[in-house]
Write a protein that holds these residues in place. Structure first.
Motif, mmCIF file in Angstrom:
data_model
loop_
_atom_site.group_PDB
_atom_site.id
_atom_site.type_symbol
_atom_site.label_atom_id
_atom_site.label_comp_id
_atom_site.label_asym_id
_atom_site.label_seq_id
_atom_site.Cartn_x
_atom_site.Cartn_y
_atom_site.Cartn_z
ATOM 1 N N PHE A 36 0.818 -1.217 0.000
ATOM 2 C CA PHE A 36 0.000 0.000 0.000
ATOM 3 C C PHE A 36 0.850 1.264 0.000
ATOM 4 N N ASP A 37 2.052 1.203 0.510
ATOM 5 C CA ASP A 37 2.959 2.338 0.364
ATOM 6 C C ASP A 37 3.252 2.570 -1.110
ATOM 7 N N ARG A 38 3.499 1.491 -1.843
ATOM 8 C CA ARG A 38 3.728 1.593 -3.290
ATOM 9 C C ARG A 38 2.460 2.042 -4.015
ATOM 10 N N MET A 39 1.304 1.506 -3.612
ATOM 11 C CA MET A 39 0.054 1.870 -4.261
ATOM 12 C C MET A 39 -0.224 3.372 -4.130
ATOM 13 N N TRP A 40 -0.095 3.908 -2.913
ATOM 14 C CA TRP A 40 -0.399 5.338 -2.727
ATOM 15 C C TRP A 40 0.567 6.211 -3.520
ATOM 16 N N GLU A 41 1.746 5.702 -3.796
ATOM 17 C CA GLU A 41 2.726 6.481 -4.564
ATOM 18 C C GLU A 41 2.355 6.565 -6.042
ATOM 19 N N VAL A 42 1.920 5.458 -6.642
ATOM 20 C CA VAL A 42 1.714 5.430 -8.088
ATOM 21 C C VAL A 42 0.263 5.633 -8.518
ATOM 22 N N GLU A 43 -0.685 5.437 -7.604
ATOM 23 C CA GLU A 43 -2.093 5.544 -7.986
ATOM 24 C C GLU A 43 -2.481 6.907 -8.567
ATOM 25 N N PRO A 44 -1.955 8.027 -8.054
ATOM 26 C CA PRO A 44 -2.335 9.307 -8.658
ATOM 27 C C PRO A 44 -1.976 9.413 -10.137
ATOM 28 N N THR A 45 -1.030 8.590 -10.588
ATOM 29 C CA THR A 45 -0.640 8.580 -11.998
ATOM 30 C C THR A 45 -1.361 7.486 -12.784
ATOM 31 N N LEU A 46 -1.425 6.283 -12.224
ATOM 32 C CA LEU A 46 -1.868 5.120 -13.001
ATOM 33 C C LEU A 46 -3.350 4.802 -12.882
ATOM 34 N N ALA A 125 -5.774 -6.923 -2.217
ATOM 35 C CA ALA A 125 -5.298 -5.539 -2.202
ATOM 36 C C ALA A 125 -6.348 -4.568 -2.705
ATOM 37 N N GLY A 126 -7.369 -5.070 -3.419
ATOM 38 C CA GLY A 126 -8.436 -4.195 -3.893
ATOM 39 C C GLY A 126 -8.937 -4.596 -5.259
ATOM 40 N N LYS A 127 -9.912 -3.838 -5.738
ATOM 41 C CA LYS A 127 -10.535 -4.051 -7.037
ATOM 42 C C LYS A 127 -9.843 -3.186 -8.077
ATOM 43 N N THR A 128 -9.568 -3.793 -9.224
ATOM 44 C CA THR A 128 -8.834 -3.096 -10.281
ATOM 45 C C THR A 128 -9.777 -2.619 -11.382
ATOM 46 N N ASN A 129 -9.431 -1.510 -11.966
ATOM 47 C CA ASN A 129 -10.309 -0.815 -12.906
ATOM 48 C C ASN A 129 -10.511 -1.599 -14.208
ATOM 49 N N THR A 130 -11.675 -1.402 -14.804
ATOM 50 C CA THR A 130 -12.035 -2.109 -16.035
ATOM 51 C C THR A 130 -12.918 -1.218 -16.887
ATOM 52 N N MET A 142 -17.106 5.542 -17.383
ATOM 53 C CA MET A 142 -17.652 6.847 -17.014
ATOM 54 C C MET A 142 -17.644 7.062 -15.501
ATOM 55 N N LEU A 143 -17.059 6.124 -14.756
ATOM 56 C CA LEU A 143 -17.122 6.180 -13.297
ATOM 57 C C LEU A 143 -15.800 6.562 -12.649
ATOM 58 N N PHE A 144 -14.692 6.041 -13.174
ATOM 59 C CA PHE A 144 -13.389 6.249 -12.556
ATOM 60 C C PHE A 144 -12.413 6.876 -13.545
ATOM 61 N N PRO A 145 -11.323 7.471 -13.052
ATOM 62 C CA PRO A 145 -10.278 7.970 -13.957
ATOM 63 C C PRO A 145 -9.725 6.838 -14.817
ATOM 64 N N ILE A 146 -9.333 7.168 -16.016
ATOM 65 C CA ILE A 146 -8.834 6.160 -16.950
ATOM 66 C C ILE A 146 -7.501 5.590 -16.463
#
Length: 490
Positions: A36-46, A125-130, A142-146
């Motif tokens: 989760f340390d890694r996730m919080w770092e890259v999520e704003p980009t990816l 770790a969580g649900k991944t975007n689709t 139309m719900l989440f950032p690309i």
């Protein structure tokens, strides 16, 4: 935790994690903290994860650590952090299917593959975007950032298992679950430089996805859908398949799986001469697809230098001979959809749904289009069976193009030829129509540093040969282990 220690933990394979957790050399709680340390770092980009579950993962890790301290046996996925595609149901955890309509939906049961993974010791770790309901080969809704590609955030990671592939490639989690109704495990694996395995129809059960008649959009794809792993190594794909595979009465398509030692098949591929003499049919374009020259060049070299010269496969260039089944594939998707329910949903919420999906569902489909599609499918199955009687595996590029800019569903032109927006995934859906096993493995990089995938299609129910060849290529290939540039979130 120091940065280099975190990155070392996030770089471990699932196989390594299980070994170290079992020997109590690695704390699953410490591993979750690193993830989760890694996730919080890259999520704003990816934007790989649409619903992270840090509290759930930590609670699972604590329970596992306590069980190990009591001397209890560790499961085959003990301590492995996992991303779960948001088309797969997770009991008590929001599952939106990438749709605004299901933005607050919380299932009361797990998909079978989720149930089996968690029972084996995996950590959610969580649900991944689709893409919405999986109806696109990119990761936009139309719900989440690309979702963006870790190799270049301006580009698509492919889809519809976009978030799963981005999460694995970026080093957030070592493995993720994807689903593949026409390309959606293999395409994002190819565009993100990963291993994506679509097992034979029936090897891995699908439920309640595709079969919950109460949920329009969720209940489609029944004879096309497969669930499979997206990983960084072939061994990790085999490890997950050893847990996921096996019949279940809730999926009428499932078959007994006692004939396959998944982990053993992958290991056998690394033995000297393991695939020497294997009959490989190589088709660079299936006889009808436009292919980007960068992709063709990378795959040509992989086939010649690795399969033929290093591994000793007997390679023959083949032209399968069937016509492009794109129209039949599209019609079959709609034929398996709850069209009444989808149109009702569109009437109420259409302005908040993906425009291409709305247009697709509103087309004036006829019964003859659906029956023609079924006949075309039978013809393809017969033609494929005839081809596979002469070869052991069919090898092609996975994607006709490397990753392209986000925001579109596909290039309008490939190698100077005007094409439909879905033409770039044309190598993939034949294996969904036939139900054969197919994997995408890294074939190398283009001159501008983008991953290219090599697709391996096996004979009916011959998943073991696909795994064996994939492992052999992974071991022999000079590009094995290449990862995205360190600039993204590093």
């Amino acid at each position: 935790m120091r940065r280099h220690e975190r990155d070392e933990l996030c770089g471990l394979s699932a196989t390594e994690i299980v070994d170290r957790v079992r020997r109590r050399e690695l704390s699953p709680v410490e591993l979750v903290d690193a993830v989760f340390d890694r996730m919080w770092e890259v999520e704003p980009t990816l934007h790989a994860f649409c619903t992270p579950t840090p509290d759930l993962a930590r609670a699972q890790a604590i329970r596992l650590a306590d069980a190990l301290a009591r001397g209890e046996a560790a499961g085959p996925l003990a301590g492995v952090p996992m991303g779960i595609k948001d088309l797969l149901s997770t009991a008590g955890v929001r599952t939106t299917s990438g749709s605004w309509v299901y933005r607050d939906f919380v299932p009361d049961q797990d998909d079978i593959v989720v149930e089996r993974s968690l029972a084996a010791g995996a950590l959610c770790a969580g649900k991944t975007n689709t893409s919405e309901f999986g109806y696109s080969a990119t990761g936009q809704n139309m719900l989440f950032p690309i979702t963006r590609n870790p190799w270049n955030p301006a580009l698509t990671p492919g889809g519809s298992s976009a978030g799963s592939a981005a999460a694995v490639a970026a080093g957030i989690v070592p493995v993720a679950l994807g689903s593949d109704g026409g390309c959606s495990v293999r395409i994002p694996a190819a565009l993100c430089g990963l291993v994506g395995f679509k097992p034979s129809m029936g090897r891995v059960p699908v439920y309640p996805g595709c079969r919950d008649d109460r949920l329009p959009g969720v209940s489609g794809w029944e004879s096309l859908e497969h669930i499979g792993p997206i990983t960084r190594t072939v061994d990790d794909a085999a490890l997950l398949l050893s847990v996921l595979a096996g019949p279940d009465p809730r999926d009428r398509h499932t078959v007994p799986c006692g004939d396959i030692d998944w982990i053993g098949a992958a290991r056998s591929g690394r033995r000297a001469g393991a695939v020497a003499g294997l009959r490989v049919g190589y088709s660079p374009d299936l006889g009808y697809l436009a292919v980007d020259p960068r992709v063709r060049g990378v795959v040509d070299r992989a086939v010649t230098e690795v399969l033929e010269q290093r591994l000793g496969c007997r390679v023959e260039t083949v032209t399968p001979g069937w016509p492009d089944p794109a129209d039949a594939f599209s019609a079959l998707i709609v034929a398996e959809t709850d069209l009444t329910g989808m149109r009702r949903m569109i009437d109420e919420h259409g302005e908040r749904m993906s425009p291409h999906l709305v247009a697709w569902m509103r087309e004036d489909w006829t019964a003859q289009q659906f029956t023609d599609a079924n006949i075309r499918r039978k013809a393809l199955v017969n033609a494929m069976a005839e081809l596979m009687s002469r070869i052991d595996v069919l090898v092609t590029p996975t994607s006709a193009v490397p990753a392209f800019p986000i925001g579109s569903h596909g290039p309008a032109e490939i190698d100077g030829r005007p094409v439909s927006p879905s033409a770039w995934i044309g190598f993939n859906y034949p294996a969904n129509l036939t139900g054969q096993p197919a994997a995408s493995i890294p074939a190398g990089l283009t001159d501008d540093g983008l991953p290219v995938g090599l697709q391996i299609i096996g004979r009916h129910l011959d998943d073991a040969t696909v795994l064996r060849l994939a492992a052999a290529v992974e071991q022999a290939a000079p590009w094995s282990g290449q990862r995205p540039p360190c600039g993204v979130g590093s």
